[in-house]
Design a protein around this motif. Structure first.
Motif, PDB file in Angstrom:
ATOM      1  N   LYS A   1      24.116  33.979 -55.687  1.00 51.56           N
ATOM      2  CA  LYS A   1      23.337  33.638 -56.890  1.00 51.56           C
ATOM      3  C   LYS A   1      21.844  33.891 -56.681  1.00 51.56           C
ATOM      4  CE  LYS A   1      26.511  29.997 -58.424  1.00 51.56           C
ATOM      5  NZ  LYS A   1      26.682  28.529 -58.597  1.00 51.56           N
ATOM      6  N   ALA A   2      21.394  33.707 -55.431  1.00 52.59           N
ATOM      7  CA  ALA A   2      19.973  33.903 -55.131  1.00 52.59           C
ATOM      8  C   ALA A   2      19.610  35.374 -54.980  1.00 52.59           C
ATOM      9  CB  ALA A   2      19.605  33.148 -53.854  1.00 52.59           C
TER      10      ALA A   2
ATOM     11  N   ALA B   1      17.601  28.990 -50.559  1.00 51.90           N
ATOM     12  CA  ALA B   1      18.721  29.166 -51.487  1.00 51.90           C
ATOM     13  C   ALA B   1      19.828  28.150 -51.262  1.00 51.90           C
ATOM     14  CB  ALA B   1      19.290  30.577 -51.360  1.00 51.90           C
TER      15      ALA B   1
ATOM     16  N   ASN C   1      26.088  30.399 -53.316  1.00 48.60           N
ATOM     17  CA  ASN C   1      24.696  30.163 -53.704  1.00 48.60           C
ATOM     18  C   ASN C   1      23.780  31.269 -53.197  1.00 48.60           C
ATOM     19  OD1 ASN C   1      24.957  27.812 -55.227  1.00 48.60           O
ATOM     20  ND2 ASN C   1      24.920  26.504 -53.426  1.00 48.60           N
ATOM     21  N   LEU C   2      24.099  31.850 -52.052  1.00 47.01           N
ATOM     22  CA  LEU C   2      23.314  32.989 -51.569  1.00 47.01           C
ATOM     23  C   LEU C   2      23.488  34.197 -52.480  1.00 47.01           C
ATOM     24  CD1 LEU C   2      23.951  32.677 -47.717  1.00 47.01           C
ATOM     25  CD2 LEU C   2      21.792  32.273 -48.922  1.00 47.01           C
TER      26      LEU C   2
ATOM     27  N   PRO D   1      13.654  32.161 -46.607  1.00 43.99           N
ATOM     28  CA  PRO D   1      14.223  32.524 -47.911  1.00 43.99           C
ATOM     29  C   PRO D   1      15.708  32.180 -48.021  1.00 43.99           C
ATOM     30  CG  PRO D   1      12.835  34.287 -47.078  1.00 43.99           C
ATOM     31  CD  PRO D   1      13.006  33.320 -45.952  1.00 43.99           C
TER      32      PRO D   1
ATOM     33  N   ALA E   1      23.159  23.250 -53.885  1.00 45.05           N
ATOM     34  CA  ALA E   1      22.077  23.850 -53.100  1.00 45.05           C
ATOM     35  C   ALA E   1      20.975  22.835 -52.821  1.00 45.05           C
ATOM     36  CB  ALA E   1      21.515  25.084 -53.796  1.00 45.05           C
TER      37      ALA E   1
END
Length: 295
Positions: A22-23, A153, A19-20, A149, A131
């Protein structure tokens, strides 16, 4: 904050690292088993062959590991994370560990000009994948602001709960609540079944009233089906309840539900089912009632 070293790509860590990516973060992953690292690379991350290599150019290092000794082994020592993370970087431990260890890690980080946050999570594998984790964060307000930040995410409920160690204390309280709910849900299901009441409908109406809970919503289906594929392993929950018991002892508190929940979860592990989901506490309650448990 673009380069993140992520150490510990297990059931929770793998989807969190993905997911990080993807962010938009540049994620460098390390794990003892190589296939997990290769999966991260396939998702767009980068591979490291050691902790030192992973953190060497990172602005943030994240660990997601099973227990306090695992975190200490990765973070401390000449080959550890803190020895190789650049000065001024941020270290975020998202494992569930003893609060005293979290406080010690923060002190060790301060000696190397590294800010440390303890940021355990709740939500299990489904929350990690979607997430939507709940993240309870201990450390300074300044370090928390730097990490926001990253947290955004990974989760949807993100709260700075206090100084170093506070995140782990809140996680201990979370695990006590979840363990108690699981035990009560198991007992309620057996009570309904023994009385000849269809538990599916009964649990649906209970979920709509004061007895409703996230545990009931997410775990009743697995219990009714006697299907315990792990989203959070029983042996890890047993470890967390030992942390709760230790905190209670240190604070001279009498918390009887801790003992009950811990003994039930320990019994799951003692039966050789520690790798099952913690909802398998139902099998122990069945056994205590003289019923043949499954599995």
């Amino acid at each position: 904050m673009r380069v993140i070293a992520f150490i510990g790509l297990g059931t929770m860590g793998a989807p969190m690292a993905a997911n990080l990516v993807k962010a938009g973060f540049d994620v460098v992953g390390y794990n003892r088993s190589r296939p997990a690292v290769e999966n991260l690379v396939a998702a767009g991350g980068r591979a490291a062959s050691s902790v030192a290599e992973a953190v060497a150019s990172a602005e943030v290092a994240v660990t997601m590991l099973p227990d306090s000794p695992d975190v200490e082994a990765v973070a401390l020592g000449p080959d550890g994370l803190l020895a190789h993370l650049p000065a001024g970087a941020l270290y975020v431990d998202m494992s569930s560990i003893n609060p005293a260890v979290a406080v010690a890690l923060a002190a060790a980080g301060a000696q190397r000009d590294v800010e440390v946050l303890d940021a355990p999570v709740s939500g299990g594998e489904p929350g990690a994948r979607s997430a939507s984790l709940s993240i309870m964060v201990g450390g300074t307000a300044e370090a928390f602001a730097r990490a926001e930040p990253l947290f955004a995410a990974l989760g949807t409920t993100i709260v700075h709960v206090g100084p170093a160690g506070a995140g782990q204390t809140v996680k201990a309280a979370n695990q006590l609540l979840v363990g108690g709910h699981l035990a009560l849900l198991a007992e309620a299901i057996l009570l309904l079944e023994a009385a000849g009441v269809a538990p599916e409908g009964a649990l649906r109406v209970l979920a709509g009233g004061l007895a409703g809970s996230t545990v009931l919503d997410r775990k009743s289906g697995a219990m009714l089906a006697r299907s315990f594929a792990p989203s959070f392993r029983a042996d890890l929950h047993a470890k967390d309840l030992r942390i709760v018991a230790d905190l209670a002892r240190r604070s001279s508190l009498v918390l009887p539900t801790v003992s009950t929940a811990a003994q039930l979860m320990n019994a799951v592990v003692a039966r050789g089912n520690g790798d099952l989901d913690h909802a398998a506490v139902l099998t122990v309650v069945e056994l205590l009632s003289g019923r043949e448990p499954t599995p």
